[in-house]
Design a protein around this motif. Structure first.
Motif, PDB file in Angstrom:
ATOM      1  N   THR A   1     -13.706   8.618  -5.004  1.00  0.00           N
ATOM      2  CA  THR A   1     -12.154   8.654  -4.955  1.00  0.00           C
ATOM      3  C   THR A   1     -11.942   8.695  -3.421  1.00  0.00           C
ATOM      4  OG1 THR A   1     -12.220  10.996  -5.083  1.00  0.00           O
ATOM      5  CG2 THR A   1     -12.200  10.113  -6.978  1.00  0.00           C
ATOM      6  N   ASP A   2     -10.705   8.262  -3.306  1.00  0.00           N
ATOM      7  CA  ASP A   2     -10.160   8.229  -1.898  1.00  0.00           C
ATOM      8  C   ASP A   2     -10.389   9.583  -1.173  1.00  0.00           C
ATOM      9  OD1 ASP A   2      -9.241   5.632  -2.188  1.00  0.00           O
ATOM     10  OD2 ASP A   2      -7.208   6.190  -2.715  1.00  0.00           O
ATOM     11  N   GLU A   3     -10.091  10.491  -1.969  1.00  0.00           N
ATOM     12  CA  GLU A   3     -10.467  12.096  -1.183  1.00  0.00           C
ATOM     13  C   GLU A   3     -11.879  12.163  -0.452  1.00  0.00           C
ATOM     14  OE1 GLU A   3      -7.126  12.220  -4.139  1.00  0.00           O
ATOM     15  OE2 GLU A   3      -9.176  11.456  -4.087  1.00  0.00           O
ATOM     16  N   HIS A   4     -12.576  11.201  -1.138  1.00  0.00           N
ATOM     17  CA  HIS A   4     -14.197  11.533  -0.647  1.00  0.00           C
ATOM     18  C   HIS A   4     -14.341  10.281   0.309  1.00  0.00           C
ATOM     19  CE1 HIS A   4     -15.042  15.099  -3.063  1.00  0.00           C
ATOM     20  NE2 HIS A   4     -14.226  14.312  -3.811  1.00  0.00           N
ATOM     21  N   ILE A   5     -13.434   9.324   0.604  1.00  0.00           N
ATOM     22  CA  ILE A   5     -13.480   8.262   1.613  1.00  0.00           C
ATOM     23  C   ILE A   5     -13.087   8.516   2.903  1.00  0.00           C
ATOM     24  CG2 ILE A   5     -13.573   5.946   1.944  1.00  0.00           C
ATOM     25  CD1 ILE A   5     -13.275   5.566  -0.910  1.00  0.00           C
ATOM     26  N   HIS A   6     -13.750   8.496   4.268  1.00  0.00           N
ATOM     27  CA  HIS A   6     -13.346   8.883   5.386  1.00  0.00           C
ATOM     28  C   HIS A   6     -13.596   7.650   6.294  1.00  0.00           C
ATOM     29  CE1 HIS A   6     -12.231  12.997   3.999  1.00  0.00           C
ATOM     30  NE2 HIS A   6     -13.282  12.836   3.268  1.00  0.00           N
ATOM     31  N   GLY A   7     -12.753   7.589   7.432  1.00  0.00           N
ATOM     32  CA  GLY A   7     -13.046   6.926   8.500  1.00  0.00           C
ATOM     33  C   GLY A   7     -13.129   5.297   8.398  1.00  0.00           C
ATOM     34  N   LEU A   8     -12.474   4.897   7.504  1.00  0.00           N
ATOM     35  CA  LEU A   8     -12.596   3.530   7.242  1.00  0.00           C
ATOM     36  C   LEU A   8     -11.961   2.875   8.228  1.00  0.00           C
ATOM     37  CD1 LEU A   8     -11.491   2.696   3.608  1.00  0.00           C
ATOM     38  CD2 LEU A   8     -13.493   2.033   4.600  1.00  0.00           C
ATOM     39  N   SER A   9     -12.795   1.994   9.095  1.00  0.00           N
ATOM     40  CA  SER A   9     -12.271   1.189  10.478  1.00  0.00           C
ATOM     41  C   SER A   9     -12.943  -0.333  10.454  1.00  0.00           C
ATOM     42  CB  SER A   9     -12.499   1.994  11.521  1.00  0.00           C
ATOM     43  OG  SER A   9     -13.911   2.477  11.561  1.00  0.00           O
ATOM     44  N   GLN A  10     -12.359  -0.928  11.048  1.00  0.00           N
ATOM     45  CA  GLN A  10     -13.003  -2.400  11.034  1.00  0.00           C
ATOM     46  C   GLN A  10     -13.328  -2.526  12.625  1.00  0.00           C
ATOM     47  OE1 GLN A  10     -10.943  -5.711   9.262  1.00  0.00           O
ATOM     48  NE2 GLN A  10     -12.678  -6.962   9.270  1.00  0.00           N
ATOM     49  N   ASP A  11     -14.675  -3.113  12.815  1.00  0.00           N
ATOM     50  CA  ASP A  11     -15.004  -3.324  14.170  1.00  0.00           C
ATOM     51  C   ASP A  11     -15.618  -4.968  13.973  1.00  0.00           C
ATOM     52  OD1 ASP A  11     -16.001  -3.808  16.548  1.00  0.00           O
ATOM     53  OD2 ASP A  11     -17.725  -2.390  16.391  1.00  0.00           O
ATOM     54  N   ASP A  12     -14.825  -5.852  14.559  1.00  0.00           N
ATOM     55  CA  ASP A  12     -15.190  -7.188  14.426  1.00  0.00           C
ATOM     56  C   ASP A  12     -15.277  -7.632  12.891  1.00  0.00           C
ATOM     57  OD1 ASP A  12     -15.654  -9.911  15.193  1.00  0.00           O
ATOM     58  OD2 ASP A  12     -17.599  -9.598  15.957  1.00  0.00           O
ATOM     59  N   THR A  13     -16.628  -7.935  12.380  1.00  0.00           N
ATOM     60  CA  THR A  13     -16.740  -8.388  11.088  1.00  0.00           C
ATOM     61  C   THR A  13     -17.510  -7.133  10.444  1.00  0.00           C
ATOM     62  OG1 THR A  13     -18.920  -9.244  11.453  1.00  0.00           O
ATOM     63  CG2 THR A  13     -17.164 -10.675  11.552  1.00  0.00           C
ATOM     64  N   THR A  14     -17.412  -6.208  10.901  1.00  0.00           N
ATOM     65  CA  THR A  14     -18.276  -4.867  10.258  1.00  0.00           C
ATOM     66  C   THR A  14     -17.171  -3.737   9.950  1.00  0.00           C
ATOM     67  OG1 THR A  14     -20.127  -5.078  11.460  1.00  0.00           O
ATOM     68  CG2 THR A  14     -19.839  -2.994  10.530  1.00  0.00           C
ATOM     69  N   THR A  15     -17.048  -3.276   8.493  1.00  0.00           N
ATOM     70  CA  THR A  15     -16.104  -2.065   8.270  1.00  0.00           C
ATOM     71  C   THR A  15     -17.065  -0.873   8.276  1.00  0.00           C
ATOM     72  OG1 THR A  15     -14.444  -3.585   7.174  1.00  0.00           O
ATOM     73  CG2 THR A  15     -14.778  -1.325   6.411  1.00  0.00           C
ATOM     74  N   ARG A  16     -16.637   0.112   8.646  1.00  0.00           N
ATOM     75  CA  ARG A  16     -17.535   1.406   8.584  1.00  0.00           C
ATOM     76  C   ARG A  16     -16.594   2.328   7.828  1.00  0.00           C
ATOM     77  NH1 ARG A  16     -21.884   1.128  12.161  1.00  0.00           N
ATOM     78  NH2 ARG A  16     -21.741  -0.597  13.815  1.00  0.00           N
TER      79      ARG A  16
END
Length: 224
Positions: A165-180
């Motif tokens: 769930t969204d409550e357990h997903i953190h720190g979504l960020s994109q660096d060039d072609t990589t999503t962390r």
């Protein structure tokens, strides 16, 4: 003309009786309402406090319930949640584990290289967290490998479909072609989390350590 006054008097008398009856009815209803409030009863005869308490507890969402069921399913074949470390910090190989395997005719090396101390998440996570974490790691990598040109939105959707769930997903960020991203997988006092990097064919994820209590905070991780 001689009958006009008796009719008017009768009508007036009837009107007064009707008004008196209405007043009596309203008074009766008011007393009944007061009696209900004083006795603590609601409209359906149930105690007022019981009605309020039944609606008071916050019910978990179906998504959260499914998430908790998923965690339980992966933990069934893992060690109990008793905090047993995966590898004790002072543990060294003994017995057969310390014996060097030699082929026929080989001689043992003069100086044996002893394994170094275990570090990183493996040194901090419990045996249960490490076991369940491997399940989450594998299924997350398999799903994200199928996502072309992964963006934060695509990664979130994929993780949601896996039950996170969204409550357990953190720190979504994109660096060039990589999503962390990070996944908060803590339960029963555990510290398990997952750090991932969605990048097409080079997608990877590793286990990490989060604070045992309070807001989600990563304390130890190894970047994938």
């Amino acid at each position: 003309m001689t009958h006009t006054r008796p009719i008017t008097a009768a009508t007036s008398l009837f009107a007064r009786q009707r008004h008196a009856l209405t007043a009596v009815t309203l008074a009766t209803l008011a007393l009944t309402g007061c009696g209900s409030e004083l006795s603590g009863r609601g409209a359906q005869g149930e105690p007022v406090g019981a009605v309020v308490s039944a609606a008071s507890p916050a019910q978990s969402s179906p998504e959260q319930a499914a998430f908790e069921a998923m965690l339980d399913s992966y933990a069934r074949d893992c060690p109990p949640a008793d905090g047993t470390p995966l590898v004790p910090a002072d543990e060294k190989p003994t017995g057969s584990a310390a014996t060097v395997s030699l082929a026929p005719g080989e001689t043992p090396p003069a100086d044996l290289i002893e394994p170094g101390p275990v570090t990183g998440p493996a040194a901090e996570l419990s045996a249960r967290d490490w076991c369940t974490g491997n399940h989450h790691q594998q299924r997350t990598i398999e799903a994200l490998l199928k996502v072309p040109a992964p963006t934060p939105a695509k990664v979130r959707t994929t993780l949601n479909r896996l039950g996170y769930t969204d409550e357990h997903i953190h720190g979504l960020s994109q660096d060039d072609t990589t999503t962390r991203f990070h996944l908060d997988l803590r339960e029963n006092g555990g510290q398990l989390c997952l750090t991932g990097a969605a990048a097409g064919e080079t997608t990877d994820a590793t286990l990490c350590v989060a604070s045992a209590t309070g807001p989600f905070t990563v304390t130890t991780e190894e970047q994938p």
